[in-house]
Design a protein around this motif. Structure first.
Motif, PDB file in Angstrom:
ATOM      1  N   ASN A 227       0.464  -0.862  -0.313  1.00 26.17           N
ATOM      2  CA  ASN A 227       0.114   0.068  -0.228  1.00 26.17           C
ATOM      3  C   ASN A 227       0.546   0.478  -0.196  1.00 26.17           C
ATOM      4  OD1 ASN A 227      -2.628  -0.747  -0.273  1.00 26.17           O
ATOM      5  ND2 ASN A 227      -2.808  -1.767   1.862  1.00 26.17           N
ATOM      6  N   ARG A 228       1.651   1.454   0.772  1.00 28.76           N
ATOM      7  CA  ARG A 228       2.852   2.416   0.714  1.00 28.76           C
ATOM      8  C   ARG A 228       3.302   2.404  -0.923  1.00 28.76           C
ATOM      9  NH1 ARG A 228       9.069   2.445   3.590  1.00 28.76           N
ATOM     10  NH2 ARG A 228       9.907   4.286   2.242  1.00 28.76           N
ATOM     11  N   LEU A 229       3.854   1.839  -1.365  1.00 26.20           N
ATOM     12  CA  LEU A 229       4.710   2.104  -2.625  1.00 26.20           C
ATOM     13  C   LEU A 229       2.922   2.226  -3.828  1.00 26.20           C
ATOM     14  CD1 LEU A 229       5.314   0.699  -5.580  1.00 26.20           C
ATOM     15  CD2 LEU A 229       5.029  -1.759  -5.473  1.00 26.20           C
ATOM     16  N   ILE A 230       1.936   1.948  -3.985  1.00 19.72           N
ATOM     17  CA  ILE A 230       0.977   2.452  -4.253  1.00 19.72           C
ATOM     18  C   ILE A 230       0.048   3.864  -3.997  1.00 19.72           C
ATOM     19  CG2 ILE A 230      -1.596   1.937  -4.795  1.00 19.72           C
ATOM     20  CD1 ILE A 230      -1.467  -1.139  -4.021  1.00 19.72           C
ATOM     21  N   LYS A 231       0.615   4.360  -2.971  1.00 23.17           N
ATOM     22  CA  LYS A 231       0.503   5.225  -2.355  1.00 23.17           C
ATOM     23  C   LYS A 231       1.226   6.540  -2.863  1.00 23.17           C
ATOM     24  CE  LYS A 231       0.037   8.942   1.542  1.00 23.17           C
ATOM     25  NZ  LYS A 231      -0.859   8.571   2.920  1.00 23.17           N
ATOM     26  N   GLU A 232       2.906   6.005  -2.743  1.00 28.21           N
ATOM     27  CA  GLU A 232       3.851   6.915  -3.117  1.00 28.21           C
ATOM     28  C   GLU A 232       4.868   7.165  -4.416  1.00 28.21           C
ATOM     29  OE1 GLU A 232       7.018   5.941   0.074  1.00 28.21           O
ATOM     30  OE2 GLU A 232       5.534   6.243   1.444  1.00 28.21           O
ATOM     31  N   TYR A 233       4.519   6.044  -5.051  1.00 29.76           N
ATOM     32  CA  TYR A 233       4.341   5.763  -6.902  1.00 29.76           C
ATOM     33  C   TYR A 233       3.318   5.232  -7.663  1.00 29.76           C
ATOM     34  CZ  TYR A 233       9.071   6.028  -3.838  1.00 29.76           C
ATOM     35  OH  TYR A 233      10.002   6.127  -2.601  1.00 29.76           O
ATOM     36  N   PRO A 234       2.515   5.793  -7.650  1.00 25.86           N
ATOM     37  CA  PRO A 234       1.010   5.459  -8.018  1.00 25.86           C
ATOM     38  C   PRO A 234       1.519   5.292 -10.015  1.00 25.86           C
ATOM     39  CG  PRO A 234       1.133   8.005  -7.423  1.00 25.86           C
ATOM     40  CD  PRO A 234       1.716   7.328  -6.755  1.00 25.86           C
ATOM     41  N   ALA A 235       2.753   6.025 -10.270  1.00 27.75           N
ATOM     42  CA  ALA A 235       2.584   5.854 -11.827  1.00 27.75           C
ATOM     43  C   ALA A 235       3.664   4.479 -12.235  1.00 27.75           C
ATOM     44  CB  ALA A 235       3.480   6.578 -12.287  1.00 27.75           C
TER      45      ALA A 235
END
Length: 250
Positions: A227-235
């Motif tokens: 979830n941290r990955l999706i939030k901080e690096y959505p692209a």
């Protein structure tokens, strides 16, 4: 009376002669320092680095001048550098700094020492000692000489070193992940994210960290990383993979 006076004159002339010998330095072959240094510089200009190093070593060993000795030591290091003998150059620059810590050339020697380590950096699957040595030396240079003319280049090269160190940690972590050593992989990925945040590989590290936690049966930590990955690096492409992994793990 004439003989004692004559004797005193003879002694005086001998003393003057000794003084002249002490102030006009010559090599055993009778060459002046200027001639020896010019010959060494000419040898470097012709790419004859080994011969130039040998000549500067003669200068260092033949004269009693601290200034000439220091100059010769630095010239020897520069010749190794020009020859791309990086290990020898790094050692020579380090020796110069140890012997002449107050020299005005000390910043230059430390910078070139860092470059000597930096120029040894190779592929990610080879010995990483040059990367670590370069980073350590560049950090010392910037800490001691932040206003130096070489500071900007040192900052750039230090950033490159840190990216390479982050990439290496990722490389090892992925190897552990592929070989089912998930606990070891977690240690690498967590260490990477702690020591090298913002060095271009955080998204991939978070993905494999989350996946590794899921593999060892710790879904809360796994979902937190994903979830941290999706939030901080959505692209990021790894954000898409994280969404699929989260969907399949619920």
């Amino acid at each position: 009376m004439s003989r004692p006076i004559s004797l005193r004159i003879t002694v005086l002339l001998c003393l003057l002669g000794l003084a002249a010998c002490a102030t006009t330095e010559k090599t055993p072959a009778g060459r002046s320092p200027e001639a020896s240094l010019k010959e060494a510089d000419d040898l470097v200009a012709r790419g004859r680095y080994d011969d130039a190093i040998a000549q500067w070593k003669k200068v260092k060993d033949s004269y009693r001048s601290p200034e000439l000795t220091a100059m010769a030591e630095l010239k020897i290091a520069d010749a190794y550098f020009a020859k791309e003998s990086w290990i020898e150059a790094a050692a020579a620059y380090e020796d110069f700094r140890k012997l002449h810590p107050q020299s005005e050339k000390a910043p230059y020697a430390l910078y070139r020492m860092a470059l000597s380590h930096y120029n040894q950096i190779e592929k990610i699957d080879t010995d990483q000692a040059p990367v670590k040595n370069a980073a350590t030396t560049l950090e010392a240079f910037l800490r001691n000489y932040p206003q130096s003319e070489y500071a900007k280049d040192a900052e750039f090269k230090l950033a490159v070193c840190r990216v390479k160190m982050a990439q290496y940690e990722l490389y090892v972590g992925r190897f552990y992940y592929r070989t089912d050593k998930y606990v070891s992989a977690i240690g690498r990925f967590e260490g990477l994210l702690k020591r090298y945040p913002g060095h271009l590989v955080d998204d991939e590290a978070l993905y494999y960290l989350g996946a590794s936690y899921l593999k060892i049966g710790e879904p809360v930590k796994g979902r937190d990383a994903l979830n941290r990955l999706i939030k901080e690096y959505p692209a990021s492409t790894f954000a898409g993979k994280a969404r699929k992994l989260l969907a399949s793990s619920t």
